[in-house]
Design a protein around this motif. Sequence first.
Motif, PDB file in Angstrom:
ATOM      1  N   VAL A  61       0.828  -1.210   0.000  1.00 11.28           N
ATOM      2  CA  VAL A  61       0.000   0.000   0.000  1.00 11.28           C
ATOM      3  C   VAL A  61       0.868   1.269   0.000  1.00 11.28           C
ATOM      4  O   VAL A  61       0.719   2.132  -0.874  1.00 11.28           O
ATOM      5  CB  VAL A  61      -0.986  -0.011   1.185  1.00 11.28           C
ATOM      6  CG1 VAL A  61      -1.734   1.323   1.260  1.00 11.28           C
ATOM      7  CG2 VAL A  61      -1.973  -1.160   1.032  1.00 11.28           C
ATOM      8  N   PRO A  62       1.804   1.429   0.934  1.00 11.21           N
ATOM      9  CA  PRO A  62       2.668   2.618   0.879  1.00 11.21           C
ATOM     10  C   PRO A  62       3.578   2.630  -0.357  1.00 11.21           C
ATOM     11  O   PRO A  62       3.948   3.692  -0.852  1.00 11.21           O
ATOM     12  CB  PRO A  62       3.482   2.542   2.171  1.00 11.21           C
ATOM     13  CG  PRO A  62       3.426   1.110   2.585  1.00 11.21           C
ATOM     14  CD  PRO A  62       2.074   0.630   2.156  1.00 11.21           C
ATOM     15  N   ALA A  63       3.932   1.431  -0.844  1.00 11.29           N
ATOM     16  CA  ALA A  63       4.764   1.375  -2.061  1.00 11.29           C
ATOM     17  C   ALA A  63       4.007   1.962  -3.252  1.00 11.29           C
ATOM     18  O   ALA A  63       4.584   2.677  -4.086  1.00 11.29           O
ATOM     19  CB  ALA A  63       5.174  -0.066  -2.352  1.00 11.29           C
ATOM     20  N   LEU A  64       2.709   1.666  -3.349  1.00 12.58           N
ATOM     21  CA  LEU A  64       1.890   2.240  -4.419  1.00 12.58           C
ATOM     22  C   LEU A  64       1.823   3.759  -4.300  1.00 12.58           C
ATOM     23  O   LEU A  64       1.850   4.473  -5.299  1.00 12.58           O
ATOM     24  CB  LEU A  64       0.477   1.648  -4.372  1.00 12.58           C
ATOM     25  CG  LEU A  64       0.341   0.172  -4.790  1.00 12.58           C
ATOM     26  CD1 LEU A  64      -1.070  -0.336  -4.503  1.00 12.58           C
ATOM     27  CD2 LEU A  64       0.651   0.018  -6.281  1.00 12.58           C
ATOM     28  N   ARG A  65       1.734   4.242  -3.060  1.00  9.95           N
ATOM     29  CA  ARG A  65       1.669   5.686  -2.836  1.00  9.95           C
ATOM     30  C   ARG A  65       2.966   6.367  -3.295  1.00  9.95           C
ATOM     31  O   ARG A  65       2.932   7.427  -3.939  1.00  9.95           O
ATOM     32  CB  ARG A  65       1.427   5.962  -1.355  1.00  9.95           C
ATOM     33  CG  ARG A  65       1.013   7.397  -1.040  1.00  9.95           C
ATOM     34  CD  ARG A  65       0.736   7.543   0.431  1.00  9.95           C
ATOM     35  NE  ARG A  65      -0.228   6.538   0.890  1.00  9.95           N
ATOM     36  CZ  ARG A  65      -0.352   6.151   2.156  1.00  9.95           C
ATOM     37  NH1 ARG A  65       0.448   6.663   3.078  1.00  9.95           N
ATOM     38  NH2 ARG A  65      -1.249   5.259   2.494  1.00  9.95           N
ATOM     39  N   LEU A  66       4.111   5.747  -2.982  1.00  4.93           N
ATOM     40  CA  LEU A  66       5.396   6.312  -3.405  1.00  4.93           C
ATOM     41  C   LEU A  66       5.559   6.257  -4.921  1.00  4.93           C
ATOM     42  O   LEU A  66       6.091   7.187  -5.537  1.00  4.93           O
ATOM     43  CB  LEU A  66       6.544   5.564  -2.723  1.00  4.93           C
ATOM     44  CG  LEU A  66       6.748   5.841  -1.234  1.00  4.93           C
ATOM     45  CD1 LEU A  66       7.837   4.947  -0.683  1.00  4.93           C
ATOM     46  CD2 LEU A  66       7.108   7.307  -1.016  1.00  4.93           C
ATOM     47  N   LEU A 346      -1.777   9.889 -15.671  1.00  6.26           N
ATOM     48  CA  LEU A 346      -2.828   8.869 -15.567  1.00  6.26           C
ATOM     49  C   LEU A 346      -2.360   7.669 -14.754  1.00  6.26           C
ATOM     50  O   LEU A 346      -3.119   7.097 -13.961  1.00  6.26           O
ATOM     51  CB  LEU A 346      -3.248   8.422 -16.973  1.00  6.26           C
ATOM     52  CG  LEU A 346      -3.980   9.480 -17.816  1.00  6.26           C
ATOM     53  CD1 LEU A 346      -4.209   8.960 -19.230  1.00  6.26           C
ATOM     54  CD2 LEU A 346      -5.303   9.868 -17.164  1.00  6.26           C
ATOM     55  N   LEU A 347      -1.082   7.274 -14.945  1.00  4.54           N
ATOM     56  CA  LEU A 347      -0.538   6.149 -14.179  1.00  4.54           C
ATOM     57  C   LEU A 347      -0.498   6.478 -12.696  1.00  4.54           C
ATOM     58  O   LEU A 347      -0.845   5.636 -11.849  1.00  4.54           O
ATOM     59  CB  LEU A 347       0.860   5.808 -14.691  1.00  4.54           C
ATOM     60  CG  LEU A 347       1.577   4.651 -13.979  1.00  4.54           C
ATOM     61  CD1 LEU A 347       0.760   3.369 -14.067  1.00  4.54           C
ATOM     62  CD2 LEU A 347       2.971   4.447 -14.553  1.00  4.54           C
ATOM     63  N   GLY A 348      -0.088   7.710 -12.343  1.00  6.44           N
ATOM     64  CA  GLY A 348      -0.067   8.121 -10.933  1.00  6.44           C
ATOM     65  C   GLY A 348      -1.453   8.113 -10.323  1.00  6.44           C
ATOM     66  O   GLY A 348      -1.641   7.650  -9.187  1.00  6.44           O
ATOM     67  N   ALA A 349      -2.457   8.613 -11.076  1.00  4.59           N
ATOM     68  CA  ALA A 349      -3.831   8.617 -10.570  1.00  4.59           C
ATOM     69  C   ALA A 349      -4.343   7.196 -10.377  1.00  4.59           C
ATOM     70  O   ALA A 349      -5.023   6.886  -9.379  1.00  4.59           O
ATOM     71  CB  ALA A 349      -4.732   9.373 -11.545  1.00  4.59           C
ATOM     72  N   ALA A 350      -3.991   6.298 -11.323  1.00  2.70           N
ATOM     73  CA  ALA A 350      -4.421   4.902 -11.201  1.00  2.70           C
ATOM     74  C   ALA A 350      -3.802   4.235  -9.981  1.00  2.70           C
ATOM     75  O   ALA A 350      -4.463   3.455  -9.272  1.00  2.70           O
ATOM     76  CB  ALA A 350      -4.043   4.148 -12.478  1.00  2.70           C
ATOM     77  N   LEU A 351      -2.525   4.545  -9.704  1.00  2.00           N
ATOM     78  CA  LEU A 351      -1.861   3.965  -8.527  1.00  2.00           C
ATOM     79  C   LEU A 351      -2.480   4.485  -7.235  1.00  2.00           C
ATOM     80  O   LEU A 351      -2.640   3.728  -6.258  1.00  2.00           O
ATOM     81  CB  LEU A 351      -0.367   4.298  -8.563  1.00  2.00           C
ATOM     82  CG  LEU A 351       0.452   3.613  -9.671  1.00  2.00           C
ATOM     83  CD1 LEU A 351       1.876   4.150  -9.696  1.00  2.00           C
ATOM     84  CD2 LEU A 351       0.471   2.101  -9.460  1.00  2.00           C
ATOM     85  N   ILE A 352      -2.885   5.751  -7.179  1.00  2.00           N
ATOM     86  CA  ILE A 352      -3.542   6.316  -5.997  1.00  2.00           C
ATOM     87  C   ILE A 352      -4.887   5.633  -5.771  1.00  2.00           C
ATOM     88  O   ILE A 352      -5.240   5.271  -4.632  1.00  2.00           O
ATOM     89  CB  ILE A 352      -3.727   7.840  -6.156  1.00  2.00           C
ATOM     90  CG1 ILE A 352      -2.378   8.545  -6.002  1.00  2.00           C
ATOM     91  CG2 ILE A 352      -4.720   8.380  -5.128  1.00  2.00           C
ATOM     92  CD1 ILE A 352      -1.795   8.463  -4.601  1.00  2.00           C
TER      93      ILE A 352
END
Length: 367
Positions: A61-66, A346-352
């Motif tokens: 979860v935190p890895a996705l945020r980073l 878009l990739l950053g938004a998808a990861l969030i």
Amino acid sequence: MDIGSLHFQNPEAFWLLIFVPILVGVYVYRERRRKSTIKFPALSIAKKTVPSRRVKFRHIVPALRLAALCCFVIALARPQNAMEVEYTNTDGVDIMLALDVSGSMGTLDMLTRVEQAKLGVMNAERILKSGDYWKYSRMGYAQEVIAEFIQKRHSDRIGLSAFGARAVTQCPLTLDYGSLLEILKVTDELARDSTVGGRTAIGDGLMNALARLEKSDAKSRVVVLLTDGKDNASVISPVRAAEVAQSLGVKVYTVGVGKKRGKILSFQQNPWTGEISWGEREITPEEGIDEATLQAVATKTGGKFYRAENKEQLEEIYAEIDQLEKTEIETIAYARYAEKFYPWLLLGAALILLELLLSNTRFVRIP
């Protein structure tokens, strides 16, 4: 800032990545400090418990945020890809290449020893009938060297004029070097045509080139004339054509190709069997070029006369002409860029979104 094929418009945004190791350190510190207790009715039951997969993969979860943060930083740096480069102010040199296509341009006298030995072991009759020997001839070497000369130019208009028994324009002045090179490749076919390649009209060839330069408004106008013989078919003599060039302000470089003396590789036919084989013959005085006339043409127009007896000398000549005919022109390049930050955004938004989904479902924490 450029990295590979990408250009970053705001590279200072990458300074934000310094927070990534800081956030990792804070997370590790908090995990080690975190304490939680669960009450069990018996110690034996607690000893049997094993960590679930959720516990093992809770750090995702935190890895996705980073990862999302890194994507947003890259998007903020505005990666771009160059789509097109335009060049302007191409007011350079106009060059007409006048090439002799008389039949004698098929002479095999500019060979290196290696090339002569290579041809000597090949079937002479097959080489003659296929026409493959032309690439080893004066014409073949001239085509190759002239092609290299064309490829070195960038902002100059170049045209091609061919002359044998008569003069013809093969290509008018152009910046389309690709088309010019394709036309140059088949110029040797004119030398095989007896109606064009039987004689040599140097004066008419020069006049044909000058006709293409007459209305040119370039800063410098040049003719590079290559021949291996004497003028014997012109309506206008080479010296008279040089006077016309002088009046127009056109500089003429003349290049004579072919050996002055010695033996050359040739085809010979057995009179009894008709078989074609390789042989050698002496160069006759009649085969030489008219150096005096070519020198006079070059001198009268402010150019220079050159003599080449092999391919290496011919390369040096055209390299020297290339250096002599350079103009100081101002060239401005405009680059159009295509924005490439959208995929990272878009990739950053998808990861969030994935991080929020997992943190509230599969990896939800119970205080």
